[in-house]
Design a protein around this motif. Structure first.
Motif, mmCIF file in Angstrom:
data_model
loop_
_atom_site.group_PDB
_atom_site.id
_atom_site.type_symbol
_atom_site.label_atom_id
_atom_site.label_comp_id
_atom_site.label_asym_id
_atom_site.label_seq_id
_atom_site.Cartn_x
_atom_site.Cartn_y
_atom_site.Cartn_z
ATOM 1 N N PHE A 93 -1.576 -37.346 4.204
ATOM 2 C CA PHE A 93 -2.742 -36.665 3.600
ATOM 3 C C PHE A 93 -3.959 -36.894 4.403
ATOM 4 O O PHE A 93 -4.401 -38.169 4.754
ATOM 5 N N LEU A 94 -4.501 -36.073 5.051
ATOM 6 C CA LEU A 94 -5.770 -36.116 5.689
ATOM 7 C C LEU A 94 -6.936 -35.724 5.142
ATOM 8 O O LEU A 94 -7.208 -34.419 4.859
ATOM 9 N N LEU A 227 -11.543 -31.499 14.669
ATOM 10 C CA LEU A 227 -10.306 -31.095 15.344
ATOM 11 C C LEU A 227 -10.062 -32.091 16.497
ATOM 12 O O LEU A 227 -8.596 -31.970 16.553
ATOM 13 N N SER A 228 -10.684 -32.916 16.921
ATOM 14 C CA SER A 228 -10.055 -33.993 17.734
ATOM 15 C C SER A 228 -9.369 -34.984 16.994
ATOM 16 O O SER A 228 -8.244 -35.531 17.388
ATOM 17 N N SER A 229 -9.626 -35.317 15.648
ATOM 18 C CA SER A 229 -8.867 -36.045 14.749
ATOM 19 C C SER A 229 -7.527 -35.565 14.520
ATOM 20 O O SER A 229 -6.546 -36.288 14.728
ATOM 21 N N LEU A 230 -7.504 -34.203 14.278
ATOM 22 C CA LEU A 230 -6.289 -33.579 14.188
ATOM 23 C C LEU A 230 -5.316 -33.549 15.237
ATOM 24 O O LEU A 230 -4.055 -34.043 15.082
ATOM 25 N N ARG A 231 -5.993 -33.299 16.543
ATOM 26 C CA ARG A 231 -5.273 -33.078 17.775
ATOM 27 C C ARG A 231 -4.421 -34.672 17.993
ATOM 28 O O ARG A 231 -3.349 -34.929 18.163
ATOM 29 N N ILE A 233 -3.852 -36.990 15.697
ATOM 30 C CA ILE A 233 -2.843 -37.346 14.835
ATOM 31 C C ILE A 233 -1.562 -36.687 15.169
ATOM 32 O O ILE A 233 -0.452 -37.156 15.107
ATOM 33 N N LEU A 234 -1.550 -35.257 15.673
ATOM 34 C CA LEU A 234 -0.301 -34.741 16.101
ATOM 35 C C LEU A 234 0.199 -35.521 17.411
ATOM 36 O O LEU A 234 1.318 -35.688 17.733
ATOM 37 N N ASN A 235 -0.561 -35.850 18.335
ATOM 38 C CA ASN A 235 -0.213 -36.411 19.654
ATOM 39 C C ASN A 235 0.454 -37.888 19.431
ATOM 40 O O ASN A 235 1.436 -38.011 20.022
ATOM 41 N N LYS A 236 -0.225 -38.533 18.933
ATOM 42 C CA LYS A 236 -0.128 -40.081 18.814
ATOM 43 C C LYS A 236 0.834 -40.403 17.523
ATOM 44 O O LYS A 236 1.817 -41.389 17.477
ATOM 45 N N LEU A 237 0.737 -39.809 16.375
ATOM 46 C CA LEU A 237 1.477 -40.306 15.170
ATOM 47 C C LEU A 237 2.543 -39.312 14.827
ATOM 48 O O LEU A 237 3.899 -39.646 14.994
ATOM 49 N N ILE A 264 -9.467 -25.430 21.214
ATOM 50 C CA ILE A 264 -9.024 -26.923 20.525
ATOM 51 C C ILE A 264 -7.915 -26.248 19.534
ATOM 52 O O ILE A 264 -6.919 -26.875 19.319
ATOM 53 N N LYS A 265 -8.292 -25.167 18.645
ATOM 54 C CA LYS A 265 -7.391 -24.850 17.643
ATOM 55 C C LYS A 265 -6.252 -24.311 18.075
ATOM 56 O O LYS A 265 -4.966 -24.485 17.501
ATOM 57 N N SER A 266 -5.992 -23.572 19.278
ATOM 58 C CA SER A 266 -4.976 -23.121 19.824
ATOM 59 C C SER A 266 -4.056 -24.221 20.528
ATOM 60 O O SER A 266 -2.702 -24.191 20.291
ATOM 61 N N GLU A 267 -4.578 -25.304 21.020
ATOM 62 C CA GLU A 267 -3.873 -26.271 21.324
ATOM 63 C C GLU A 267 -3.257 -27.035 20.258
ATOM 64 O O GLU A 267 -1.997 -27.244 20.128
ATOM 65 N N ILE A 268 -4.067 -27.339 19.159
ATOM 66 C CA ILE A 268 -3.503 -27.955 17.993
ATOM 67 C C ILE A 268 -2.257 -27.071 17.598
ATOM 68 O O ILE A 268 -1.240 -27.803 17.248
#
Length: 400
Positions: A93-94, A227-231, A233-237, A264-268
């Protein structure tokens, strides 16, 4: 692309784009019996050859508990249905505390606490995070999760104050500063003239432009932080974890214009697809009214009020776009325009029964250039939810 077996990552060639797709019938039920030949993918309006195709279905048997997410199969291989584990899931839950208002957060908190008990499976491992850095850690301890939800507070550092004069947000500021929208400027000047006594028109315009510039600066910092927070979370968690991953983004929305945000959105979306992560979004505003600007409604004429309301309405819609983009691009769901937030969270936690993963090659795509995507199905009466676009990253600079 080769099927993944030992880990959760999907191997993707540099020049391939993955497109998660959900197809529904007229009653909103997901359709899972389509073949590769039923789909068409258009990149900037040009039909593409589908080079990878996979059907991914939620499993009903416990035996699939440790199955790895598949890689899209080459077109010369038979398409396969890959059951996902109903028991091994990681649910995050973000809460977007940079943009949630105090009333929106309060409603979302109560809805989330109820949804924890009613919708999460006993085996689901869950975390409560916020974009500003709050983190419960992954746990099955519902009491800990609920307390973290209750402890969340809104952050006002990266947003304009709605009580400022004039009340210019990022969307309207962008229209004024970057789009040279005279009517957007006029709406801001009208507010200044009616909340600052005896101010000259020239001074009112200067104050409106200053407010717009500040709104743009804060807005850029805001979307980068989110967006950096979401990225992260995806990479590290999510990336190191096996099984299924679900992120439920609870937000009031935020504006993401310009090529940097698109990249950034495309990368996410690329990372989410490779790590088998679905991003679902809940618009915590519920069924919001577009008749805003009531704070000056008794002080301006009807035409001026319509102009002010117009930009508030457009801003509300623009702020919601990012949630829809992230959900569509990961085969997730976007719950909005409904005040029953608890029902929305229950829907987002359960997720879709089936999704498709399509892939196509992009041999000549220019770096950082946005491409619009459109996915169609041949069967009539079906609706398609799919990734809306992508941009290829710039080549990495090699150190000498």
């Amino acid at each position: 692309m080769s099927p993944s077996s030992a880990d959760t990552k999907i191997e993707v060639k540099v020049n391939e784009v993955l497109v998660p797709v959900v197809v529904r019938d007229a009653l909103g039920r997901t359709i899972g019996n389509l073949s590769k030949d039923d789909f068409q993918v258009f990149d900037n309006g040009k039909l593409q050859k589908i080079t990878g195709f996979t059907i991914v279905k939620r499993a009903t048997e416990p035996s699939a508990a440790n199955s790895s997410p598949p890689s899209p199969h080459p077109t010369d291989s038979p398409a396969a249905s890959h059951p996902l584990s109903p028991s091994q899931r990681f649910v995050v839950f973000l809460f977007d505390d940079y943009n949630l208002t105090v009333p929106d957060l309060a409603r979302a908190q109560q809805a989330a606490i109820k949804a924890l008990d009613s919708s999460l499976a006993p085996t689901d491992i869950t975390a409560v995070l916020s974009t500003s850095g709050a983190n419960s850690g992954l746990t099955r301890d519902r009491t800990k999760l609920k307390q973290m939800i209750l402890d969340l507070r809104v952050k006002t550092l990266l947003r304009t104050n709605e009580h400022d004069c004039p009340n210019v947000d990022y969307y309207q500021g962008d229209r004024i500063i970057n789009k040279s929208d005279d009517q957007a400027l006029e709406a801001a000047v009208i507010e200044v003239l009616h909340c600052v006594r005896n101010i000259a028109p020239e001074a009112a315009e200067a104050l409106a432009r200053t407010a717009a510039q500040r709104a743009v600066q804060l807005g850029e910092q805001n979307y980068r932080a989110n967006l950096s927070s979401l990225r992260l979370i995806l990479n590290k968690l999510m990336a190191p974890l096996p099984g299924q991953h679900v992120i439920i983004m609870v937000s009031s929305g935020f504006f993401t214009p310009g090529p940097e945000a698109v990249t950034i959105k495309s990368e996410i979306l690329d990372i989410a697809t490779r790590t088998d992560t679905v991003i679902n979004a809940l618009d915590a505003r519920g069924l919001y009214t577009t008749n805003v600007g009531a704070e000056v409604a008794t002080r301006v004429d009807e035409a001026s009020q319509r102009l002010i309301d117009r930009y508030r309405r457009e801003s509300m819609d623009a702020n919601a776009d990012v949630m829809g983009e992230l959900a569509d691009g990961t085969a997730g769901a976007f719950y909005h325009n409904n005040n029953d937030l608890e029902a929305g969270l229950r829907t987002l936690i359960s997720g879709a029964d089936c999704k498709y993963l399509l892939a196509f090659s992009t041999t000549n795509a220019k770096p950082r250039l946005h491409h619009s995507l459109k996915v169609k199905v041949n069967e009539a009466g079906l609706t398609v939810q799919a990734r809306r676009g992508y941009s290829t990253p710039a080549p990495e600079k090699h150190k000498k």
